[in-house]
Design a protein around this motif. Structure first.
Motif, PDB file in Angstrom:
ATOM      1  N   ARG A 121       0.836  -1.212   0.000  1.00  0.00           N
ATOM      2  CA  ARG A 121       0.000   0.000   0.000  1.00  0.00           C
ATOM      3  C   ARG A 121       0.861   1.250   0.000  1.00  0.00           C
ATOM      4  NH1 ARG A 121      -3.183  -3.519   3.036  1.00  0.00           N
ATOM      5  NH2 ARG A 121      -5.246  -3.762   2.093  1.00  0.00           N
ATOM      6  N   GLY A 122       0.479   2.211  -0.870  1.00  0.00           N
ATOM      7  CA  GLY A 122       1.119   3.520  -0.908  1.00  0.00           C
ATOM      8  C   GLY A 122       0.039   4.576  -0.951  1.00  0.00           C
TER       9      GLY A 122
ATOM     10  N   ARG B 212       4.690   7.799  -2.575  1.00  0.00           N
ATOM     11  CA  ARG B 212       4.591   6.459  -1.966  1.00  0.00           C
ATOM     12  C   ARG B 212       3.980   5.565  -3.054  1.00  0.00           C
ATOM     13  NH1 ARG B 212       1.002   6.553   2.418  1.00  0.00           N
ATOM     14  NH2 ARG B 212       1.817   4.518   2.981  1.00  0.00           N
TER      15      ARG B 212
ATOM     16  N   ALA C  11       3.241   2.425  -4.887  1.00  0.00           N
ATOM     17  CA  ALA C  11       3.132   0.998  -4.532  1.00  0.00           C
ATOM     18  C   ALA C  11       3.774   0.102  -5.592  1.00  0.00           C
ATOM     19  CB  ALA C  11       1.669   0.615  -4.345  1.00  0.00           C
TER      20      ALA C  11
ATOM     21  N   ASN D  70      -1.529   3.310  -5.819  1.00  0.00           N
ATOM     22  CA  ASN D  70      -1.555   3.267  -4.350  1.00  0.00           C
ATOM     23  C   ASN D  70      -1.583   1.851  -3.816  1.00  0.00           C
ATOM     24  OD1 ASN D  70      -4.275   2.870  -5.251  1.00  0.00           O
ATOM     25  ND2 ASN D  70      -4.917   3.099  -3.113  1.00  0.00           N
TER      26      ASN D  70
ATOM     27  N   CYS E  28       6.352   2.636   1.547  1.00  0.00           N
ATOM     28  CA  CYS E  28       5.060   1.939   1.486  1.00  0.00           C
ATOM     29  C   CYS E  28       4.978   0.902   2.606  1.00  0.00           C
ATOM     30  CB  CYS E  28       4.896   1.260   0.127  1.00  0.00           C
ATOM     31  SG  CYS E  28       4.812   2.439  -1.234  1.00  0.00           S
TER      32      CYS E  28
END
Ligand code: GLV
Ligand code: MN
Ligand code: MN
Length: 425
Positions: A237-238, A252, A254, A295, A329
């Motif tokens: 997850r980001g 971030r 992913a 994300n 992440c």
């Protein structure tokens, strides 16, 4: 008629090669997809799809036409029973009817149809068995739609509870429980079989799915066991961001994190001996838009090895390897299946080898690289497997092909081995 003497008991079982081939062709129509040649179409028949249900219905029609009884258990494993002269525990055979998304005409269904051919050939020859014989079509062996695979045999054998799988969803969000209920409702057989009901023995026929038999010029594989496997689902997850404006150093992302994690995993699992099998077969990126930083990434891991310690060491290292590579992440690693390497019953291995010898078929004694329902049924009763070659070892591929005479030879070995376990009076 391809009349192989099932000689271990001195009984002839008239295995019908043409009928067995024809039954494969009829089943291959359910979920047919184009293959490399007009006569080599593939099959896409996911667990509990309309095509899987149609295949189940056709098998039941064939069974009822022969007067066999048909039963289901609550996970829709399907049991076709030819009565014995006594009411003892059945001697069973079978495999699965679901396929990979780009699968072939033989992986799984061969074990079901070879078993069914044995029942029909015994009828044709007027041979009664002491124990009943059962052909089982196990639910969701492949795990391509609902992970993990071998759910049906796992639950039947008590290695997992059905409740563990009910909320599992496929990629479209369909719950396993809902697809199961629809399948049970569409399948004209009573749901009156309990999980764990005993078998006197179990032997599964399958294509090898690798090249060893063909390379050796062998017609039969006498299978000694199955290598271990570990399956994971990894979620990284980001945060979504604008692809044109957000500085790379502030993201971030992913997908970048997943890329780094996968590179580290490939290093962790590099094996100069090429014994370890490591596969990332599913990879999903969210939201999947060209100009949005992803994300979320979700991917599968399938890792296999014949040595339990090597498999355990590497499986235990997977979460920390991923966590150490994903930067800003986060990573979640869920184990979806874990099965240690297993060995089949020595007496069943010997029985299959003896039957093969009597039939005069060249053979190899070998372990299985692929997983099979037999790996779980072995927790319940003496169990073994019979392999036949498939062309160039190709499987999980539309081009998968096995020769009609090899299908029949495997069915003859199966017939002889099952008769030895079930008795003939
Ligand atoms: C079964 O198809 C397996 O993944 O081994
Ligand atoms: Mn299979
Ligand atoms: Mn398979």
């Amino acid at each position: 008629m391809f009349d192989l003497a099932a000689g271990a008991q001195g009984v002839k079982v008239p295995i019908d090669q043409d009928r067995l081939w024809q039954r494969h062709a009829e089943m291959a129509a359910f979920g047919q997809i184009p293959g490399p040649r007009a006569d080599r179409s593939g099959v896409n028949r996911p667990c509990f799809s309309a095509d899987d249900i149609a295949a189940r219905q056709l098998l039941i029609t064939w069974a009822r036409a022969r007067g066999y009884s048909v039963h289901q258990d609550p996970i829709a494993n399907l049991f076709i029973r030819r009565a014995g002269t006594t009411d003892g525990a059945p001697v069973a055979t079978g495999s699965h009817m679901d396929t990979q998304p780009r699968g072939g005409r033989f992986d799984g269904i061969y074990g079901v149809l070879a078993g069914f051919e044995v029942l029909e050939a015994l009828d044709d020859a007027g041979i009664a068995t002491t124990h009943p014989l059962e052909v089982v079509a196990w639910t969701n062996e492949e795990g391509g739609r609902f992970a993990p695979g071998t759910m049906g045999s796992m639950v039947y054998a008590g290695a997992a509870k059905i409740e563990q799988f009910l909320d599992t969803t496929d990629i479209a969000g369909t719950r396993f429980a809902d697809a199961l209920a629809a399948t049970l409702a569409a399948t004209p057989a009573p749901v009156d079989r309990r999980f764990g009901d005993a078998f006197a023995g179990y032997i599964e026929a399958h294509i090898e799915q690798g090249p060893r038999l063909e390379h050796a010029g062998a017609r039969i594989g006498v299978v000694t066991g199955i290598q271990g496997m570990a399956w994971f689902e990894v979620t990284i997850r980001g945060e979504t961001a604008h692809a044109g404006t957000c500085p790379v150093g502030q993201r971030r992302d992913a997908l970048r994190a997943a890329h780094a994690a996968i590179s580290s995993l490939y290093q962790l699992t590099a094996d100069p001996d090429d014994t370890l099998r490591f596969t990332i077969g599913r990879f999903v990126v969210d939201p999947g838009s060209p100009n949005t930083v992803p994300n979320l990434v979700r991917f599968s891991i399938d890792m296999r090895h014949p040595d339990p310690d090597t498999l355990a060491r590497l499986a235990d290292a997977i979460p920390s390897t991923i966590a150490g590579a994903v930067g800003p992440c986060t990573a979640e690693v869920r184990t979806t299946n874990r099965k240690a390497p297993m060995r089949f019953d020595p007496a069943v291995i010997d029985r299959v080898e003896a039957a093969t010898k009597v039939l005069g078929l060249p053979y190899l004694v070998m372990p299985s690289g692929a997983g099979h329902d037999a790996g779980y049924v072995a927790d319940l009763c003496p169990t073994g497997m019979v392999f036949i070659p498939c062309e160039a070892g190709v499987s999980h591929n539309e081009a998968e092909f096995a020769r009609p005479e090899d299908l029949a030879a495997g069915a003859a070995v199966l017939a002889s081995s099952l008769l030895g376990m079930a008795g003939t009076r």
